[in-house]
Design a protein around this motif. Structure first.
Motif, PDB file in Angstrom:
ATOM      1  N   LYS A 128       0.878  -1.145   0.078  1.00 58.51           N
ATOM      2  CA  LYS A 128      -0.155  -0.084   0.268  1.00 58.51           C
ATOM      3  C   LYS A 128       0.701   1.188   0.026  1.00 58.51           C
ATOM      4  N   THR A 129       1.734   1.304   0.879  1.00 58.77           N
ATOM      5  CA  THR A 129       2.723   2.397   0.618  1.00 58.77           C
ATOM      6  C   THR A 129       3.239   2.428  -0.644  1.00 58.77           C
ATOM      7  N   TYR A 130       3.704   1.445  -0.998  1.00 60.42           N
ATOM      8  CA  TYR A 130       4.494   1.670  -2.507  1.00 60.42           C
ATOM      9  C   TYR A 130       3.684   2.128  -3.512  1.00 60.42           C
ATOM     10  N   VAL A 131       2.650   1.849  -3.545  1.00 63.06           N
ATOM     11  CA  VAL A 131       1.475   2.076  -4.640  1.00 63.06           C
ATOM     12  C   VAL A 131       1.054   3.648  -4.470  1.00 63.06           C
ATOM     13  N   ILE A 132       1.010   4.025  -3.271  1.00 67.24           N
ATOM     14  CA  ILE A 132       0.474   5.389  -2.903  1.00 67.24           C
ATOM     15  C   ILE A 132       1.600   6.228  -3.279  1.00 67.24           C
ATOM     16  N   LEU A 133       2.974   6.144  -2.974  1.00 69.38           N
ATOM     17  CA  LEU A 133       3.895   6.928  -3.109  1.00 69.38           C
ATOM     18  C   LEU A 133       4.491   6.796  -4.497  1.00 69.38           C
ATOM     19  N   GLY A 134       4.395   5.448  -4.996  1.00 69.54           N
ATOM     20  CA  GLY A 134       4.759   5.238  -6.423  1.00 69.54           C
ATOM     21  C   GLY A 134       3.953   5.917  -7.344  1.00 69.54           C
ATOM     22  N   PHE A 135       2.566   6.122  -7.139  1.00 66.44           N
ATOM     23  CA  PHE A 135       1.487   7.026  -7.900  1.00 66.44           C
ATOM     24  C   PHE A 135       2.141   8.519  -7.612  1.00 66.44           C
ATOM     25  N   ALA A 136       2.216   8.966  -6.689  1.00 63.91           N
ATOM     26  CA  ALA A 136       2.700  10.288  -6.401  1.00 63.91           C
ATOM     27  C   ALA A 136       4.092  10.637  -7.046  1.00 63.91           C
ATOM     28  N   VAL A 157       0.310  20.776 -13.564  1.00 63.28           N
ATOM     29  CA  VAL A 157       1.472  20.245 -13.163  1.00 63.28           C
ATOM     30  C   VAL A 157       1.898  20.652 -11.765  1.00 63.28           C
ATOM     31  N   PHE A 158       1.475  22.034 -11.549  1.00 63.23           N
ATOM     32  CA  PHE A 158       1.855  22.273 -10.243  1.00 63.23           C
ATOM     33  C   PHE A 158       1.205  21.204  -9.046  1.00 63.23           C
ATOM     34  N   PHE A 159      -0.001  20.916  -9.268  1.00 63.62           N
ATOM     35  CA  PHE A 159      -0.793  20.000  -8.347  1.00 63.62           C
ATOM     36  C   PHE A 159       0.163  18.627  -8.350  1.00 63.62           C
ATOM     37  N   PHE A 160       0.997  18.404  -9.573  1.00 64.31           N
ATOM     38  CA  PHE A 160       1.490  17.109  -9.480  1.00 64.31           C
ATOM     39  C   PHE A 160       2.544  17.216  -8.673  1.00 64.31           C
ATOM     40  N   PHE A 161       3.436  18.429  -8.655  1.00 66.16           N
ATOM     41  CA  PHE A 161       4.354  18.466  -7.649  1.00 66.16           C
ATOM     42  C   PHE A 161       3.918  18.384  -6.264  1.00 66.16           C
ATOM     43  N   VAL A 162       2.627  19.212  -6.026  1.00 68.11           N
ATOM     44  CA  VAL A 162       2.155  19.173  -4.676  1.00 68.11           C
ATOM     45  C   VAL A 162       1.640  17.717  -4.191  1.00 68.11           C
ATOM     46  N   VAL A 163       1.023  17.044  -4.969  1.00 67.93           N
ATOM     47  CA  VAL A 163       0.742  15.894  -4.675  1.00 67.93           C
ATOM     48  C   VAL A 163       1.774  14.745  -4.189  1.00 67.93           C
ATOM     49  N   ALA A 164       3.011  15.022  -5.010  1.00 64.15           N
ATOM     50  CA  ALA A 164       4.270  14.285  -4.774  1.00 64.15           C
ATOM     51  C   ALA A 164       4.631  14.822  -3.220  1.00 64.15           C
ATOM     52  N   ALA A 165       4.630  15.773  -2.974  1.00 60.01           N
ATOM     53  CA  ALA A 165       5.137  16.321  -1.875  1.00 60.01           C
ATOM     54  C   ALA A 165       4.254  15.933  -0.820  1.00 60.01           C
ATOM     55  N   LEU A 166       3.019  16.124  -0.874  1.00 60.10           N
ATOM     56  CA  LEU A 166       2.004  15.662   0.255  1.00 60.10           C
ATOM     57  C   LEU A 166       1.896  14.494   0.626  1.00 60.10           C
ATOM     58  N   ALA A 167       2.031  13.555  -0.453  1.00 60.01           N
ATOM     59  CA  ALA A 167       2.235  11.994  -0.252  1.00 60.01           C
ATOM     60  C   ALA A 167       3.218  11.555   0.657  1.00 60.01           C
ATOM     61  N   LYS A 168       4.514  12.204   0.324  1.00 64.70           N
ATOM     62  CA  LYS A 168       5.446  11.968   1.036  1.00 64.70           C
ATOM     63  C   LYS A 168       5.658  12.411   2.417  1.00 64.70           C
ATOM     64  N   GLY A 207       2.822  13.020   3.881  1.00 61.98           N
ATOM     65  CA  GLY A 207       1.607  12.078   4.837  1.00 61.98           C
ATOM     66  C   GLY A 207       0.436  13.103   4.936  1.00 61.98           C
ATOM     67  N   ALA A 208       0.007  13.950   3.967  1.00 64.53           N
ATOM     68  CA  ALA A 208      -1.084  14.899   4.078  1.00 64.53           C
ATOM     69  C   ALA A 208      -2.472  14.394   3.442  1.00 64.53           C
ATOM     70  N   ILE A 209      -3.436  14.644   4.049  1.00 58.68           N
ATOM     71  CA  ILE A 209      -4.447  14.026   3.654  1.00 58.68           C
ATOM     72  C   ILE A 209      -4.936  14.666   2.184  1.00 58.68           C
ATOM     73  N   PRO A 210      -5.500  13.822   1.187  1.00 61.35           N
ATOM     74  CA  PRO A 210      -5.941  12.382   1.372  1.00 61.35           C
ATOM     75  C   PRO A 210      -4.925  11.289   1.210  1.00 61.35           C
ATOM     76  N   PHE A 211      -3.479  11.628   1.081  1.00 63.30           N
ATOM     77  CA  PHE A 211      -2.528  10.772   0.834  1.00 63.30           C
ATOM     78  C   PHE A 211      -1.842  10.052   1.964  1.00 63.30           C
ATOM     79  N   HIS A 212      -2.663  10.085   2.961  1.00 65.11           N
ATOM     80  CA  HIS A 212      -1.964   9.779   4.406  1.00 65.11           C
ATOM     81  C   HIS A 212      -2.175   8.367   4.661  1.00 65.11           C
ATOM     82  N   THR A 213      -2.878   7.564   3.868  1.00 62.61           N
ATOM     83  CA  THR A 213      -3.313   6.392   4.772  1.00 62.61           C
ATOM     84  C   THR A 213      -2.295   5.217   4.854  1.00 62.61           C
ATOM     85  N   TRP A 214      -0.978   5.772   4.094  1.00 65.42           N
ATOM     86  CA  TRP A 214      -0.006   4.571   4.090  1.00 65.42           C
ATOM     87  C   TRP A 214       0.628   4.587   5.464  1.00 65.42           C
TER      88      TRP A 214
END
Length: 620
Positions: free
Chosen positions: A162-170, A206-217, A219-226
């Motif tokens: 689960k961790t790798y899928v979420i972080l890998g997607f980001a 593209v800005f939000f692509f970078f933001v999602v990568a940062a937030l997922a790593k 651990g911010a919502i909604p990319f925090h569940t790992w």
């Protein structure tokens, strides 16, 4: 100035990790190697902190009309990140001497992944080219996946997946963002990139692509569940090292670079990021409030605290940004310490279930003192470090004209304090449990690193101006240009407010002293203890206890919030679970047919992908 010393933070931990992997046995010797490596890197990082502007150019990758220089640079941002990365690494390497029973395999892999994580994080902070930042970024993700798999218990592999899928997607979104900048801007040097989100829809995406990568790593919502998923599976030292400390540094580093360097962000986009930060604070702390396992409770607080960092950086004003960055450091200190406390408790008591703990203050007095300091720091109690950084974020939110977010942030801090009152009572007070007799005093190797982190909480809280002026204001962000420390703290409105934090600190100290006096006065009087009888039967130790797990459970009985929290705890709103249910048959199974394990098939996909990339580049 060019200096090969910038390679050392990458190559030394990498080859030291390789050595620990291939050499069997020699457990203590390899642990000494880890301590030696982290000690040297800590000293080196202190030297690099005074070498801003030093650059190492190794090679240049040329393809058609594009080039990517592998360049390492030490500036105020990278040197600060490295300094505290190695400080946490050194303290945890000491801690590992007494906590190595928490993994299911030998020391080889554990110590190797520990050192390789340091190498990958060093590469992220030192690289000035986005392509190589991405490469080291992905290295950290891959090593973290391997790290989690060293945990004990059922479900370790699923948590790691689960961790790798979420972080890998980001990370994939991060890759698309890097490719876009390479194609449109023509350079990948962080210092030379400037993209305006006002230029159309694609730059916003593209800005939000970078933001999602940062937030997922981070651990911010909604990319925090790992983070909650691995909290009960991964070794505690891993939780303290990566999601507790390093992932916050790495994720918030990318968020700061994205919003303050790479992109010229429109106000509406900043508002969206602020909203994400505010929701992360509230949802994270509410979920922590209802947890009964200490490690899972801490994992949700790790999520909640990210919200303050995101909220502060997204305000777009100097005080808010400084508060977010300062809170990034403070959180890494006290959150790492709190996870290490949980590890010491688990090792000596055999559990982190709050229901099964109690009365440990008699067995772990020094650990209790450190734990209380760390708990007060994360709760924002003055004069500890968490208070100042949160107050700066509050002020930044006010300057940004978002009072609703201010209310949510303050409410989140109050709930954090309530949550840790439950923790301290359940673990150290509340009556001795059945595990009390077998609990031993933690070793010095475990308590010393925790005590150091607790002292840092006090130091950075008492001297916040020192921290902000030395570490953050000199960072190479345009918004900090010509900013003076007195301008920052004179704008915090500590004076002429309804609640003066300095007076609150004095009141807390007076109250503590009164409590200590009353405690010792009570010791003077003799009193008789008799066992409790009910219907002629003597109650056992568990029946006489009042564990703290019953606190705040009434929140689950509320009509809307209670149902929401129960469903969220079950994973109902987990994006990973939702996408897995929806897309398993339609997407994953088709991909499994395409990836059939045949070499010729993979070569075909590689050739097709290369042709697509060449077509995009040549059409420029």
């Amino acid at each position: 100035m060019f200096n090969n010393v910038l390679l050392y933070p990458i190559i030394i931990p990498f080859f030291a990790g390789l050595f620990t992997l291939v050499i069997p046995g020699l457990k203590k010797f390899k642990q000494l190697i880890v301590v030696g490596v982290t000690s040297y890197l800590l000293i080196l990082s202190y030297r690099l902190f005074n070498l801003a502007g030093t650059v190492e150019s190794l090679s240049s990758l040329n393809f058609l009309n594009y080039s990517a220089d592998f360049m390492l640079k030490v500036n105020q941002i990278s040197s600060f990140m490295l300094l505290f990365t190695y400080l946490f690494g050194f303290l945890i390497s000491i801690y590992l001497f007494s906590s190595r029973n928490e993994v299911k395999t030998g020391d080889n892999q554990f110590l190797t992944y520990f050192l390789w994580t340091l190498a990958g994080v060093s590469g992220v902070f030192l690289s000035t080219n986005l392509l190589f930042v991405l490469i080291f970024w992905e290295m950290v993700t891959a090593v973290f996946f391997l790290y989690i798999n060293l945990g004990k218990g059922k479900g370790v592999s699923e948590a790691a997946r689960k961790t790798y899928v979420i972080l890998g997607f980001a990370d994939a979104l991060f890759l698309f963002g890097v490719v876009y900048i390479w194609v449109t801007v023509g350079v990948l040097n962080i210092d030379l990139i400037s993209v305006s989100t006002a230029d159309g829809t694609l730059p916003k995406i593209v800005f939000f692509f970078f933001v999602v990568a940062a937030l997922a790593k981070a651990g911010a919502i909604p990319f925090h569940t790992w983070i909650p998923a691995i909290s009960e599976k991964a070794p505690v030292s891993v939780m303290a090292f990566i999601p507790g400390s390093l992932d916050k540094l790495v994720g918030i580093y990318l968020l700061a670079i994205t919003m303050l360097k790479l992109f010229d962000v429109e106000p509406i986009l900043s508002f969206v990021v602020m909203l994400i930060g505010a929701l992360t604070i509230i949802i994270g702390v509410l979920m922590a409030l209802i947890q009964h396992n200490l490690k899972k409770l801490l994992s949700y607080h790790a999520v909640s605290q990210v919200g303050y960092m995101v909220l502060g950086i997204a305000t777009g004003n100097p005080i808010g940004i400084l508060g977010g960055l300062f809170h990034m450091l403070n959180n890494a200190i006290y959150k790492g310490g709190l996870f290490l406390c949980a590890g010491a408790i688990e090792k000596e008591a055999g559990t982190t279930e709050l229901e099964e703990l109690g009365g440990l203050y008699r067995k772990m007095p020094f650990l209790m003192i450190s734990n209380i300091i760390l708990a007060m720091a994360i709760s924002g109690v003055p004069p500890l470090n968490g208070f100042t950084s949160k107050w700066m974020v509050y002020q930044g939110v006010l300057i940004a004209g978002q009072p609703v977010f201010l209310i949510l942030a303050i409410f989140g801090s109050a709930l954090t304090l309530a949550s840790f009152l439950k923790v301290i009572y359940s673990v150290y007070f509340g009556g001795a449990s059945n595990v009390f007799d077998r609990v031993r005093k933690p070793s010095l190797f475990m308590t010393a690193p925790i005590a150091v982190l607790a002292i840092l909480c006090l130091f950075f809280g008492v001297f916040p101006a020192f921290s902000v002026s030395v570490f953050f204001i000199p960072m190479e962000f345009k918004i900090f240009a010509n900013l003076k420390i007195f301008e920052v703290f004179s704008g915090l409105n500590f004076v002429n407010t309804i609640w003066d934090p300095r007076m609150a600190t004095v009141a807390l100290i007076i109250g503590l002293m009164i409590g200590i006096v009353l405690y010792f006065v009570g010791k003077v009087f003799d009193y008789r203890e008799q066992p409790i009888f009910t219907g002629g039967e003597r109650l056992d130790i568990e029946e006489r206890r009042f564990p703290g797990t019953g606190l705040y459970l009434t929140i689950l009985e509320l009509p809307f919030i209670g149902t929401y929290l129960k469903d969220r705890d079950k994973g109902t709103y987990d994006l990973y679970n939702i996408i897995e249910k929806i897309g398993w048959e339609s997407i994953v199974q088709k991909l499994k047919h395409l990836h059939d394990g045949v070499l010729s098939t993979y070569l075909s996909w590689c050739i097709i992908g290369l042709m697509i990339i060449m077509f995009v580049l040549m059409s420029r």
